[in-house]
Every structure is written in C-alpha cells, then in structure tokens.
Design a protein around this motif. Structure first.
Motif, mmCIF file in Angstrom:
data_model
loop_
_atom_site.group_PDB
_atom_site.id
_atom_site.type_symbol
_atom_site.label_atom_id
_atom_site.label_comp_id
_atom_site.label_asym_id
_atom_site.label_seq_id
_atom_site.Cartn_x
_atom_site.Cartn_y
_atom_site.Cartn_z
ATOM 1 N N ASN A 468 36.718 41.380 55.080
ATOM 2 C CA ASN A 468 35.886 40.578 56.083
ATOM 3 C C ASN A 468 36.489 40.906 57.495
ATOM 4 O O ASN A 468 37.349 41.066 57.967
ATOM 5 C CB ASN A 468 36.085 39.081 55.807
ATOM 6 N N THR A 502 38.946 43.325 48.895
ATOM 7 C CA THR A 502 39.962 42.731 50.119
ATOM 8 C C THR A 502 39.088 41.861 50.953
ATOM 9 O O THR A 502 39.252 41.753 52.240
ATOM 10 C CB THR A 502 40.533 43.722 50.760
ATOM 11 N N ASP A 504 38.941 38.904 51.037
ATOM 12 C CA ASP A 504 39.434 37.661 51.622
ATOM 13 C C ASP A 504 40.726 37.634 52.433
ATOM 14 O O ASP A 504 41.594 37.275 52.833
ATOM 15 C CB ASP A 504 39.840 36.695 50.516
ATOM 16 N N ASN A 568 38.202 29.595 44.232
ATOM 17 C CA ASN A 568 39.878 29.636 44.818
ATOM 18 C C ASN A 568 40.111 28.291 45.503
ATOM 19 O O ASN A 568 41.382 28.148 45.577
ATOM 20 C CB ASN A 568 40.054 30.878 45.367
ATOM 21 N N ASP A 569 39.125 27.651 45.936
ATOM 22 C CA ASP A 569 39.735 26.348 46.911
ATOM 23 C C ASP A 569 39.080 25.054 46.177
ATOM 24 O O ASP A 569 39.176 24.002 46.735
ATOM 25 C CB ASP A 569 38.813 26.460 48.216
ATOM 26 N N ALA A 613 28.006 36.951 49.563
ATOM 27 C CA ALA A 613 29.128 37.167 50.514
ATOM 28 C C ALA A 613 28.478 38.494 51.633
ATOM 29 O O ALA A 613 29.168 39.213 51.811
ATOM 30 C CB ALA A 613 30.389 37.911 50.018
ATOM 31 N N ASN A 617 31.334 39.194 58.029
ATOM 32 C CA ASN A 617 32.480 38.250 57.778
ATOM 33 C C ASN A 617 32.084 37.015 57.056
ATOM 34 O O ASN A 617 31.942 36.093 57.727
ATOM 35 C CB ASN A 617 33.235 38.063 58.976
ATOM 36 N N GLY A 620 35.214 32.225 54.150
ATOM 37 C CA GLY A 620 35.118 31.245 53.012
ATOM 38 C C GLY A 620 34.496 31.461 51.478
ATOM 39 O O GLY A 620 34.245 30.695 50.734
ATOM 40 N N ASN A 622 34.161 32.354 48.022
ATOM 41 C CA ASN A 622 35.318 31.743 47.250
ATOM 42 C C ASN A 622 35.026 31.961 45.598
ATOM 43 O O ASN A 622 35.678 31.219 44.869
ATOM 44 C CB ASN A 622 35.236 30.195 47.386
ATOM 45 N N TYR A 624 36.021 33.724 42.471
ATOM 46 C CA TYR A 624 37.214 34.488 42.058
ATOM 47 C C TYR A 624 37.270 34.308 40.456
ATOM 48 O O TYR A 624 36.520 33.523 39.951
ATOM 49 C CB TYR A 624 38.730 33.756 42.537
ATOM 50 N N PRO A 630 39.171 37.940 44.006
ATOM 51 C CA PRO A 630 38.166 37.692 44.494
ATOM 52 C C PRO A 630 36.900 38.622 44.088
ATOM 53 O O PRO A 630 37.355 39.925 43.545
ATOM 54 C CB PRO A 630 38.151 37.901 46.406
#
Length: 638
Positions: A468, A502, A504, A568-569, A613, A617, A620, A622, A624, A630
């Motif tokens: 990003n 990559t 993230d 992931n969050d 995504a 950029n 966030g 998320n 995964y 990711p």
C-alpha cells in the motif's frame, strides 16, 4: 603488421588464467547442480580444476575463453578450489549451498544500513558466516551483454558487512538458512527507480514492438550522446540558479545573520499545504532550540524525517550533512562539541524541483543525545531563497541509460548467466506504474527470459506484490497500483512462481517502507512451499479463486485459506466494493461464511462485480487467514 600486433597484445592479455568476478574467494556455489567454472587464458592453453575431491579440465578456445564443468555436489564447505593453467589460482573459503539472484529496484536495493534504527539489534547480532552476498555495482550497457562485472566480492553476514546487504534478501536468506542449515548465497543485482524493461534481455523483449524499436535506436551511441547533449544544453539555458541565501555577505545559515522578514511555517508539512502556491525552488528553514547541558559534549543525532527533494542541514553555522534526493530518511550525526548548552540555531536549506516541497509528515523529527530527546516538530521560520522559472517543455528528453530496455540486464544480469542458481527473488514495479496494464505481459516475459538465460526451464521465480502506498481514499476508486498488483496475481498462472502479498506492509508517505523483515520472511514462506517442498505449509494469504452471483449477493471463494478466513483486527470486513452493470462501485456489506465471503449492498439488486482493496492505499484492508497472512487485492470485473 596490424593483425600481428593485435595477436601479440591478445596473447599478452590472456597469458595467465583469469576468472570472472563471481568466481573468487568466499563464493557460494549451487548445490545439487553441475558447477560451471569459466574464465580466460591464452588460446589453446590447458586449464585444470580440483575441488572437493573432484576435477575438471578445459582447453581455452580461440577467443580466449575456457569452460569447465564439475559434477553436482551436496551442501558443505568451506573448501579450497585449485585452478591451474600457466599460472595457479587458489580460491579459499568456498561454500556449497543455495544461490539466489535478487533483482529489482530500490526496495530490493535498500541496505540494512538504511533501516539501522528498526533493525539495530539484527545488525548487531549478525553472525552468519554461511550467509553471503555478492553486491553487483550499478552499471549499464545499451549495446549488448557484458562478459563480466567490473567489481564485486563475496561478504558474509557480520555486524560490519551486513549493513550493505539488501534488507529483503538478508531476512529471506536468514529464514532459509536457519530452517535448512545450508549456506545461502545472494547475488544482489538491483537499481533504484528502474523499469522492468531494463532488466530484460533483447530476446526477452522481441514480442514488444515499441520497446524493441527503442532498443534498436539506443544501440547507436552517437544518437544517444547527441540527444543527451541537446537536452543538457536546453536545461542549462532554462535554469540559472541564484539562491539569495548563499549570495549575500552573510549566508542565511551563519550564526551572525539576523533573520528579518521570515514567516512562520509548520514542520512537518509541505509548504504548498500552508499558503505557498506552486513554488519550486529553494526554501530556508530556521529555528532556535534549547539544548540541556546533559545533551552537550557528546555525539548527537538529528532526525529530520524525509524531505522533498534535497536538503542541507546546518547547526550553529556548521554544515552537518546533506541529502540529494527525497527518499532516504534523514539521520544526521552531529560531532561532540557542536551542540551548546542553551540556545542553538538549526537551519535547513530545502530544494524542491517539482510537486509539493517540504518535510514529509508522520516521520521522526528530533535531536537525540545522551539518551535524551528534543522535539523538532512545531513552528519554524522560513524564507524563500530562490524561485525556479517553469521549465520549458521540449521534444528533447535526456536518455537515462539505466531506464532503457536491456541496459541493466546486459551489464548486471548477463555476466552471471553461467553461474548456477537456485532461483530468483524479484521486487519491482513502482517504476512501471505509469503503464501498469503492460506489466501483465512484461512480468511473465521476464520470467520466461531468465529461465532461458540461466538454462533452467522451471527456474523458481518469487516476487513481491506492491504494498500500500499514497493517500488513503475513503470512496471506491481507481488507481495504477491495483493494476500492477493484479498483474502480479495473474502471473501466478506461470508455473513455479510464488508471490509475497505486502498490502499491509507499506507506508502512505514513503515508497520505501521501513518494514523489510516481513517482506523477506514472506518470500521465504513462498520458497519453503514452492522450492523446498514443505507441502503442509501455509505460505500465502487468501487468493481470489472464483465468484458466484446468488440473487442480490455475490459469493467469493478463495484459495490459501489456511485454518480459515478472519479479519486481523476483529472488526467487520472492510474495503469490499460492489457494482451492477454500471460499474459504479459502492462500499459493500460482507460476512464470512466458512471459507467464503458473502458480499452485497443496499440498492444493488442485480450485482455483477466485486473488488477488494482496489486502491493505491487501501488502509485497513483486513481480510486474512488464521495464519496471519493478508489476502491479495482482486477484482472480478475485467
């Protein structure tokens, strides 16, 4: 007479056996592969090689080159290699292991030393005699492949020499070495700001008509030189630099200079965002800071984040350091005695050539000494030293050799073509974002090319999908980097390839993100699965497999789900958008059902397409798998 003289000098040149740069002390040779050893000597000269209980012989050809082949060997060493012709050469400390060619642009270049704050302990603790790097110096050739490198040697990973290792390549090598306990050799051939075409051979580009035309034109050195002379002459006429801060009786960095008429500005920040419009030129920044007694009399460091484009730092009238372009982090060392107790004057001369100029936000800005910090963020004074006149656009653009088709392949890859390797690591794409769609053809072409060049039809090729980068956009949007990421994702259709996601690991304001360890380790995961055959290893995050329209919802299926799909969050899935035939994407509602993601949106009753995504950029994003890897960005529309 002329022919006789040439023959005499030719024979003198090769009167002794000589070797290419790669074949030298401390090299790593590829295990389980026939070992090609080559060099030069007098025509007809017999050359013999003894190594690890095996021997090989060669007779030098009329062009002065000899080739010998040793049988494949298991990992081990160190060994000594004896090479004998009219003279004898003894190569010491030779290892047999796995050799990886690491190529690309700046994010592959970036040495451990450029990330020495983040990886200070990794550098200090490096003690791996069996991890070695051969750093290929930047060289170009527009006329054809070169036979050898002009410089270079093998260095092992110790606290001094590891500073020059590619960070991505080092962390990759460290994982593989620790896992399999075999020596790892890195041939690092990478140059910042370069396109994929420069790393591809002429044969590899033969199907690209426009690129091939450029390649043919550039072989005329007189043409290239003439263009560059004209471009330089135009540039010199259009810009004559006169910086007021350097032309007066007292320079603006002098401690005796009185700063009258200076304005306030915030650091960090760009001046275009603070009431200064469209200024390209030189802007001086000045600030008085108080330094406590305990921070003086010792060496110090000044952290100035990143600056666009170039800068010079002065402390109390003394020049401390300078950087000529925007990308490196500014970490200037200050000698003991420069800082004084109480008032100190910091002056920074900033030169900007285009776009926004100034201090990049979200970076470190402080003075550090004796374990204490003085913050440098806040208001400074500024004054404009020079305003550049707009450059006149012309049809004469300089030809930068390192950006031209085949130029880096010829000089930095071709000399290694006879050296057996385990595989290729590739981190590049940023310089091709201006024509991202073509990357879908250029990346597979490069892989095919390297497999032919290294005579390995299934040479493992592992690459990094771009992270990003740039401003976050909170509406569904388009961008060039998603196209490049998609090209990387689609290239997985090429056999024996692997990709490190990559999305993230980037930084919105730095094209060279600091986190290089996770990049290297994700490449190592891909290698462990693809190359080292760890069958049950989860080596990738979720990858789009298929989609199915089910009423007003779209069901997305994935490969590489590992132990299951997660966020992931712990929050709801983000960065999914959906559209009908209009392709007007809106943010979607989502839920995870087992190994699938269900996507829908109010008002979209007949959905056709989903994107995830899909921006430069996607901050966030998320999705995964449970192994913490990711999902790759993707879209279902073409």
């Amino acid at each position: 007479m002329f022919l006789c003289l040439n023959l005499f000098f030719f024979q003198q040149t090769f009167s002794q056996v000589t070797l290419p740069r790669l074949i030298r002390d401390s090299m790593v040779l590829q295990r389980d592969a026939k070992l090609k050893i080559w060099g030069w000597a007098s025509p007809g000269e017999k050359v013999s090689i003894r190594f690890n209980g095996k021997s090989a012989h060669a007779i030098t050809a009329s062009d002065g080159k000899w080739n010998a082949t040793l049988p494949a060997m298991k990992a081990g060493g160190p060994y000594i290699m004896h090479i004998k012709g009219k003279n004898t050469i003894q190569l010491k400390d030779v290892l047999i292991g796995d050799v990886w060619l690491c190529a690309g642009q700046s994010n592959m270049v970036h040495q451990m030393s450029l990330h020495n704050i983040t990886y200070a302990s990794d550098i200090a603790e490096a003690n791996y005699p069996e991890i070695r790097q051969f750093w290929v110096a930047t060289e170009t050739s527009l006329t054809g492949p070169e036979k050898d490198y002009s410089s270079g040697s093998w260095k092992w990973a110790n606290p001094k020499d590891v500073a020059d290792f590619s960070a991505v390549a080092y962390f990759f090598a460290l994982q593989i070495h620790k896992k399999y306990r075999v020596p790892i050799g890195i041939i690092n051939t990478s140059v910042g700001g370069t396109p994929i075409e420069a790393w591809t051979s002429e044969d590899g580009l033969k199907d690209f008509a426009e690129i091939s035309a450029t390649l043919s034109r550039n072989k005329d050195t007189s043409y290239v030189n003439d263009v560059n002379r004209k471009a330089a002459a135009i540039q010199n006429v259009s810009r004559a630099i006169v910086d007021k801060g350097l032309t007066g009786e007292l320079k603006w960095y002098d401690t005796s200079y009185v700063s009258k008429g200076w304005q306030r500005i915030s650091v960090p920040g760009y001046w275009e965002d603070q009431g200064v419009r469209d200024l390209n030129g030189v802007v001086w920044y000045r600030r008085e800071i108080n330094i406590p007694q305990e921070m003086t009399g010792v060496p110090a460091k000044i952290f100035l984040g990143r600056i666009v484009d170039a800068d010079v730092l002065y402390v109390n009238g003394k020049q401390i350091g300078q950087t000529g372009y925007q990308y490196p982090q500014r970490r200037y060392s200050v000698a003991s005695g420069v800082l004084k107790p109480g008032k100190n004057i910091l002056v920074v001369r900033v030169q900007n050539n285009g776009g926004k100029g100034g201090f990049v936000p979200d970076k470190p800005y402080y003075v550090e000494a004796n374990g204490k910090l003085v913050d440098l963020t806040g208001y400074w004074d500024y004054k404009v030293g020079e305003v550049y006149s707009p450059m006149k656009r012309t049809d004469v653009e300089p030809i930068s050799a390192q950006n031209q088709p085949t130029s880096l392949f010829n000089a930095m890859v071709a000399p290694a073509a006879s050296f057996p390797i385990k595989g290729v690591l590739w981190y590049q794409g940023e310089s091709n974002s201006g024509n991202a769609a073509q990357y879908r053809e250029l990346l597979p072409a490069l892989i095919k090319d390297y497999r032919k060049v290294f005579s390995q039809p299934l040479l493992p090729f592992l690459y990094v999908q771009l992270p990003n980068f740039g401003d976050a956009n909170y509406l569904p949007t388009e961008g060039s980097w998603p196209i490049l990421r998609e090209a990387a994702l689609q290239t997985l259709d090429v056999p024996n390839t692997g990709m490190a996601v990559t999305i993230d690991l980037g930084e919105w304001n730095d094209i060279h993100p600091d986190n290089k360890k996770d990049v290297g380790e994700r490449l190592a995961l891909a290698a462990r699965k693809l190359v080292y055959n760890e069958r049950n290893l989860v080596s990738s995050g979720p990858l789009f497999k298929s989609s199915q329209i089910n009423g007003n919802k779209i069901v997305i299926d994935f490969d590489h789900i590992g132990s299951g799909l997660i966020t992931n969050d712990g929050e709801e899935l983000s960065h999914f958008s959906i559209a009908d035939d209009s392709k007007k994407f809106v943010w979607a509602k989502t839920r995870i059902e087992g190994n699938k993601v269900i996507v829908w949106a109010e008002g979209i009753n007949d959905p056709k397409y989903v994107r995830y995504a899909w921006s430069d950029n996607p901050a966030g994003a998320n999705l995964y798998n449970s192994e913490g890897l990711p999902a790759s960005p993707f879209r279902t529309d073409k």
